[in-house]
Design a protein around this motif. Structure first.
Motif, PDB file in Angstrom:
ATOM      1  N   SER A  89       0.858  -1.188   0.000  1.00 31.90           N
ATOM      2  CA  SER A  89       0.000   0.000   0.000  1.00 31.90           C
ATOM      3  C   SER A  89       0.895   1.238   0.000  1.00 31.90           C
ATOM      4  CB  SER A  89      -0.913   0.020   1.238  1.00 31.90           C
ATOM      5  OG  SER A  89      -0.153   0.179   2.420  1.00 31.90           O
ATOM      6  N   VAL A  90       0.368   2.321  -0.557  1.00 32.98           N
ATOM      7  CA  VAL A  90       1.120   3.590  -0.576  1.00 32.98           C
ATOM      8  C   VAL A  90       0.159   4.717  -0.183  1.00 32.98           C
ATOM      9  CG1 VAL A  90       2.574   5.167  -1.928  1.00 32.98           C
ATOM     10  CG2 VAL A  90       2.509   2.731  -2.528  1.00 32.98           C
ATOM     11  N   MET A  91       0.584   5.550   0.783  1.00 31.42           N
ATOM     12  CA  MET A  91      -0.221   6.713   1.166  1.00 31.42           C
ATOM     13  C   MET A  91       0.279   7.901   0.342  1.00 31.42           C
ATOM     14  SD  MET A  91      -2.738   7.524   3.171  1.00 31.42           S
ATOM     15  CE  MET A  91      -2.789   6.297   4.477  1.00 31.42           C
ATOM     16  N   PHE A  92      -0.560   8.368  -0.585  1.00 33.66           N
ATOM     17  CA  PHE A  92      -0.173   9.496  -1.438  1.00 33.66           C
ATOM     18  C   PHE A  92      -0.779  10.788  -0.870  1.00 33.66           C
ATOM     19  CE2 PHE A  92       0.480   6.144  -4.684  1.00 33.66           C
ATOM     20  CZ  PHE A  92       1.720   6.536  -5.191  1.00 33.66           C
ATOM     21  N   ILE A  93       0.078  11.592  -0.238  1.00 33.62           N
ATOM     22  CA  ILE A  93      -0.401  12.857   0.341  1.00 33.62           C
ATOM     23  C   ILE A  93       0.204  14.015  -0.441  1.00 33.62           C
ATOM     24  CG2 ILE A  93      -0.445  14.321   2.417  1.00 33.62           C
ATOM     25  CD1 ILE A  93      -0.300  11.786   4.110  1.00 33.62           C
ATOM     26  N   LYS A  94      -0.660  14.933  -0.870  1.00 32.07           N
ATOM     27  CA  LYS A  94      -0.154  16.188  -1.449  1.00 32.07           C
ATOM     28  C   LYS A  94      -0.552  17.308  -0.499  1.00 32.07           C
ATOM     29  CE  LYS A  94      -0.702  14.915  -6.290  1.00 32.07           C
ATOM     30  NZ  LYS A  94      -1.762  15.056  -7.305  1.00 32.07           N
ATOM     31  N   GLU A  95       0.453  17.984   0.009  1.00 33.52           N
ATOM     32  CA  GLU A  95       0.191  19.052   0.978  1.00 33.52           C
ATOM     33  C   GLU A  95      -0.471  20.241   0.267  1.00 33.52           C
ATOM     34  OE1 GLU A  95       0.428  18.507   4.068  1.00 33.52           O
ATOM     35  OE2 GLU A  95       1.668  16.703   4.083  1.00 33.52           O
ATOM     36  N   PRO A  96      -1.159  21.116   1.040  1.00 38.92           N
ATOM     37  CA  PRO A  96      -1.811  22.286   0.425  1.00 38.92           C
ATOM     38  C   PRO A  96      -0.808  23.126  -0.365  1.00 38.92           C
ATOM     39  CG  PRO A  96      -2.364  22.111   2.767  1.00 38.92           C
ATOM     40  CD  PRO A  96      -1.355  21.056   2.488  1.00 38.92           C
ATOM     41  N   SER A  97      -1.213  23.616  -1.500  1.00 35.10           N
ATOM     42  CA  SER A  97      -0.391  24.488  -2.360  1.00 35.10           C
ATOM     43  C   SER A  97       1.014  23.939  -2.589  1.00 35.10           C
ATOM     44  CB  SER A  97      -0.253  25.888  -1.743  1.00 35.10           C
ATOM     45  OG  SER A  97      -1.492  26.400  -1.411  1.00 35.10           O
ATOM     46  N   SER A  98       1.120  22.619  -2.747  1.00 36.30           N
ATOM     47  CA  SER A  98       2.461  22.057  -2.991  1.00 36.30           C
ATOM     48  C   SER A  98       2.642  21.837  -4.494  1.00 36.30           C
ATOM     49  CB  SER A  98       2.637  20.735  -2.244  1.00 36.30           C
ATOM     50  OG  SER A  98       1.856  19.741  -2.863  1.00 36.30           O
ATOM     51  N   LYS A  99       3.898  21.739  -4.907  1.00 33.23           N
ATOM     52  CA  LYS A  99       4.161  21.554  -6.344  1.00 33.23           C
ATOM     53  C   LYS A  99       4.184  20.074  -6.718  1.00 33.23           C
ATOM     54  CE  LYS A  99       6.736  25.770  -7.101  1.00 33.23           C
ATOM     55  NZ  LYS A  99       7.855  26.338  -6.379  1.00 33.23           N
ATOM     56  N   HIS A 100       3.973  19.208  -5.749  1.00 38.84           N
ATOM     57  CA  HIS A 100       4.101  17.769  -6.009  1.00 38.84           C
ATOM     58  C   HIS A 100       3.074  17.267  -7.039  1.00 38.84           C
ATOM     59  CE1 HIS A 100       6.253  17.306  -1.910  1.00 38.84           C
ATOM     60  NE2 HIS A 100       7.083  17.597  -2.905  1.00 38.84           N
ATOM     61  N   TYR A 101       3.541  16.451  -7.943  1.00 43.42           N
ATOM     62  CA  TYR A 101       2.665  15.899  -8.971  1.00 43.42           C
ATOM     63  C   TYR A 101       3.101  14.459  -9.248  1.00 43.42           C
ATOM     64  CZ  TYR A 101       6.634  16.444 -12.147  1.00 43.42           C
ATOM     65  OH  TYR A 101       7.863  16.336 -12.725  1.00 43.42           O
ATOM     66  N   VAL A 102       2.287  13.766 -10.042  1.00 36.13           N
ATOM     67  CA  VAL A 102       2.597  12.389 -10.457  1.00 36.13           C
ATOM     68  C   VAL A 102       2.539  12.369 -11.982  1.00 36.13           C
ATOM     69  CG1 VAL A 102       1.738  10.015 -10.422  1.00 36.13           C
ATOM     70  CG2 VAL A 102       1.741  11.344  -8.311  1.00 36.13           C
ATOM     71  N   SER A 103       3.664  12.010 -12.601  1.00 33.60           N
ATOM     72  CA  SER A 103       3.739  12.027 -14.074  1.00 33.60           C
ATOM     73  C   SER A 103       3.011  10.814 -14.673  1.00 33.60           C
ATOM     74  CB  SER A 103       5.204  12.016 -14.498  1.00 33.60           C
ATOM     75  OG  SER A 103       5.864  10.976 -13.817  1.00 33.60           O
ATOM     76  N   TRP A 104       2.749  10.883 -15.974  1.00 36.07           N
ATOM     77  CA  TRP A 104       2.089   9.771 -16.667  1.00 36.07           C
ATOM     78  C   TRP A 104       2.917   8.493 -16.500  1.00 36.07           C
ATOM     79  CZ3 TRP A 104      -2.586  11.028 -17.410  1.00 36.07           C
ATOM     80  CH2 TRP A 104      -2.983  12.221 -18.002  1.00 36.07           C
ATOM     81  N   HIS A 105       2.279   7.450 -16.019  1.00 34.69           N
ATOM     82  CA  HIS A 105       2.990   6.176 -15.814  1.00 34.69           C
ATOM     83  C   HIS A 105       2.004   5.016 -15.813  1.00 34.69           C
ATOM     84  CE1 HIS A 105       1.392   6.963 -11.808  1.00 34.69           C
ATOM     85  NE2 HIS A 105       1.645   5.698 -11.496  1.00 34.69           N
ATOM     86  N   GLN A 106       2.565   3.810 -15.873  1.00 36.79           N
ATOM     87  CA  GLN A 106       1.786   2.569 -15.737  1.00 36.79           C
ATOM     88  C   GLN A 106       2.360   1.821 -14.531  1.00 36.79           C
ATOM     89  OE1 GLN A 106       2.989   1.766 -19.826  1.00 36.79           O
ATOM     90  NE2 GLN A 106       0.929   0.976 -20.237  1.00 36.79           N
ATOM     91  N   ASP A 107       1.532   1.553 -13.537  1.00 45.10           N
ATOM     92  CA  ASP A 107       2.017   0.978 -12.272  1.00 45.10           C
ATOM     93  C   ASP A 107       2.832  -0.298 -12.467  1.00 45.10           C
ATOM     94  OD1 ASP A 107       0.627   2.956 -10.920  1.00 45.10           O
ATOM     95  OD2 ASP A 107      -1.086   1.672 -10.448  1.00 45.10           O
ATOM     96  N   ALA A 108       2.369  -1.153 -13.376  1.00 46.79           N
ATOM     97  CA  ALA A 108       2.965  -2.498 -13.486  1.00 46.79           C
ATOM     98  C   ALA A 108       4.421  -2.466 -13.937  1.00 46.79           C
ATOM     99  CB  ALA A 108       2.138  -3.354 -14.449  1.00 46.79           C
ATOM    100  N   THR A 109       4.853  -1.302 -14.481  1.00 43.02           N
ATOM    101  CA  THR A 109       6.196  -1.225 -15.082  1.00 43.02           C
ATOM    102  C   THR A 109       7.311  -1.694 -14.148  1.00 43.02           C
ATOM    103  OG1 THR A 109       5.356   0.734 -16.199  1.00 43.02           O
ATOM    104  CG2 THR A 109       7.735   0.330 -16.378  1.00 43.02           C
ATOM    105  N   TYR A 110       7.240  -1.253 -12.884  1.00 47.16           N
ATOM    106  CA  TYR A 110       8.373  -1.522 -11.976  1.00 47.16           C
ATOM    107  C   TYR A 110       7.998  -2.418 -10.795  1.00 47.16           C
ATOM    108  CZ  TYR A 110      10.488   2.319 -14.552  1.00 47.16           C
ATOM    109  OH  TYR A 110      10.984   3.113 -15.554  1.00 47.16           O
ATOM    110  N   MET A 111       6.840  -3.074 -10.863  1.00 48.11           N
ATOM    111  CA  MET A 111       6.403  -3.851  -9.689  1.00 48.11           C
ATOM    112  C   MET A 111       6.968  -5.272  -9.654  1.00 48.11           C
ATOM    113  SD  MET A 111       2.546  -2.325  -9.312  1.00 48.11           S
ATOM    114  CE  MET A 111       1.934  -3.442  -8.063  1.00 48.11           C
ATOM    115  N   GLY A 112       7.690  -5.657 -10.694  1.00 46.04           N
ATOM    116  CA  GLY A 112       8.395  -6.941 -10.673  1.00 46.04           C
ATOM    117  C   GLY A 112       7.493  -8.156 -10.707  1.00 46.04           C
TER     118      GLY A 112
END
Ligand code: AKG
Length: 277
Positions: A89-112
Motif C-alpha cells: 500500500s502507498v499513502m499518497f499525500i499532497k500538501e496544500p499548495s504544494s508543487k508535487h505531482y505524479v507524471s504519466w505512468h503505468q504501475d505495473a512497469t516496476y512492480m516486478g
C-alpha cells in the motif's frame, strides 16, 4: 453474481481500465480515519512521513482495517476471484499548495510481477478533484503494452523514479473526482498521473497497490504478501505478513521494515538513483 460492482462497472474496468467512484465508507468515517492518520503522523513521525509512506497498513491497525474493508475486498473479488492477496500500500499525500505531482505512468512497469493485469483501489480520505490534484486516467490505455518510461527523478515528482511516459494522447484523459470515503479502481497497465494540489487542504489517497490472484507471482524480489481472503498463497520463497493488532504493533512494524526493503529493491531494480520511498 458479482458482490459489489455492477455489470457495467466491470465492463468499464475491462474497456477503459478504471472505475470511479465507488462508495466504501461514509464521509464521516473517512474524516475519522484522516483524524487518526494525522494523530499518528504527529505521534510517530519516524514511522509515517512523506518518505515513509509505503505499507503503512502493517504499522497501523486502522489502515489494516481499511485494506481489509469488506466493500473493497468484495469489489476485488468481482474482478479477480475469491483468492486474494495484497502486494503493498502507498499513502499518497499532497500538501496544500504544494508543487508535487505524479507524471504519466503505468504501475505495473516496476512492480516486478509476471502480469500487468491487476486492480488498484485508491481510497480518498479528503476531497480529490481538479483543484486538489485528483488522478487522471487515459481511457483504454491498459490495452497497449508497457510504454517506455524515462526516469527523471524530478524533485517535485512523487513517483519513486520520477518516471514518465512521453507523448501521451491526452484527448482520452478522464479526471477521477472523489469525495472522502469513495474509491476509484484502476488497472495495472492504465496510463495515469495527477497534477499539483492548488487548494488550501491536504489531498490524501490510500492506494492499495495492488490486490492479486494467486497465479500472479513476484519475479524480481521476494514474494511477500498480505493475505486478504480465500486460500492462502503458497509461494516457495513466500512470506505471508501478519496483521497489526494495534497501532505500532512491534511484530508487524518489523515486518513492514522487511516488506519495504523488498519493495525498494524491486521498484529501484536497475535504477541509477534510489530515493527513500
Ligand atoms: O495519488 C496520486 O496522485 C497517484 C497515485 C498513483 O499513481 C497510484 O495509486 O497508482
Amino acid at each position: 453474481m458479482s458482490k459489489v460492482l455492477t455489470k457495467s462497472q466491470i465492463e468499464q474496468y475491462h474497456d477503459e481500465g478504471f472505475i470511479s467512484p465507488v462508495r466504501v465508507i461514509s464521509q464521516q468515517e473517512a474524516h475519522l480515519i484522516k483524524q487518526e492518520l494525522e494523530m499518528v503522523e504527529a505521534e510517530f513521525p519516524e514511522e509515517i512521513n512523506a518518505e515513509s509512506r509505503n505499507n503503512l497498513h502493517l504499522s497501523f491497525a486502522f489502515l489494516d482495517a481499511l485494506a481489509h474493508n469488506e466493500i473493497i475486498v468484495d469489489a476485488m473479488e468481482d474482478l479477480i476471484g475469491p483468492n486474494i492477496s495484497l502486494w503493498a500500500s502507498v499513502m499518497f499525500i499532497k500538501e496544500p499548495s504544494s508543487k508535487h505531482y505524479v507524471s504519466w505512468h503505468q504501475d505495473a512497469t516496476y512492480m516486478g510481477l509476471d502480469s500487468l493485469n491487476f486492480p488498484t483501489p485508491w481510497v480518498a480520505l479528503s476531497p480529490s478533484n481538479k483543484e486538489t490534484g485528483c488522478m487522471t486516467m487515459i481511457a483504454g490505455s491498459h490495452k497497449t503494452k508497457i510504454q517506455e518510461h524515462e526516469d527523471t527523478f524530478a524533485e517535485n515528482n512523487i513517483l519513486t523514479r520520477g518516471q514518465v511516459i512521453k507523448n501521451v494522447d491526452e484527448s482520452k484523459a478522464v479526471d477521477l473526482i472523489l469525495e472522502p470515503g469513495e474509491m476509484s479502481i484502476h488497472h495495472g497497465a492504465v496510463i495515469h498521473g495527477s497534477q499539483p494540489n492548488s487548494s488550501t487542504h491536504r489531498r490524501i489517497g490510500f492506494s492499495l497497490q495492488s490486490y492479486m490472484p494467486p497465479n500472479i507471482k513476484q519475479i524480481v524480489g521476494r514474494n511477500i504478501w498480505t493475505h486478504v481472503r480465500g486460500k492462502k498463497r503458497e509461494d516457495e520463497d513466500g512470506i505471508l505478513l501478519d496483521r497489526p493488532k494495534f497501532n505500532m504493533d512491534p511484530a508487524t512494524v518489523e515486518q513492514r521494515r522487511i516488506a519495504n526493503e523488498n519493495m525498494s529493491e524491486i521498484l529501484y531494480n536497475g535504477a541509477k538513483i534510489k530515493r527513500n520511498y
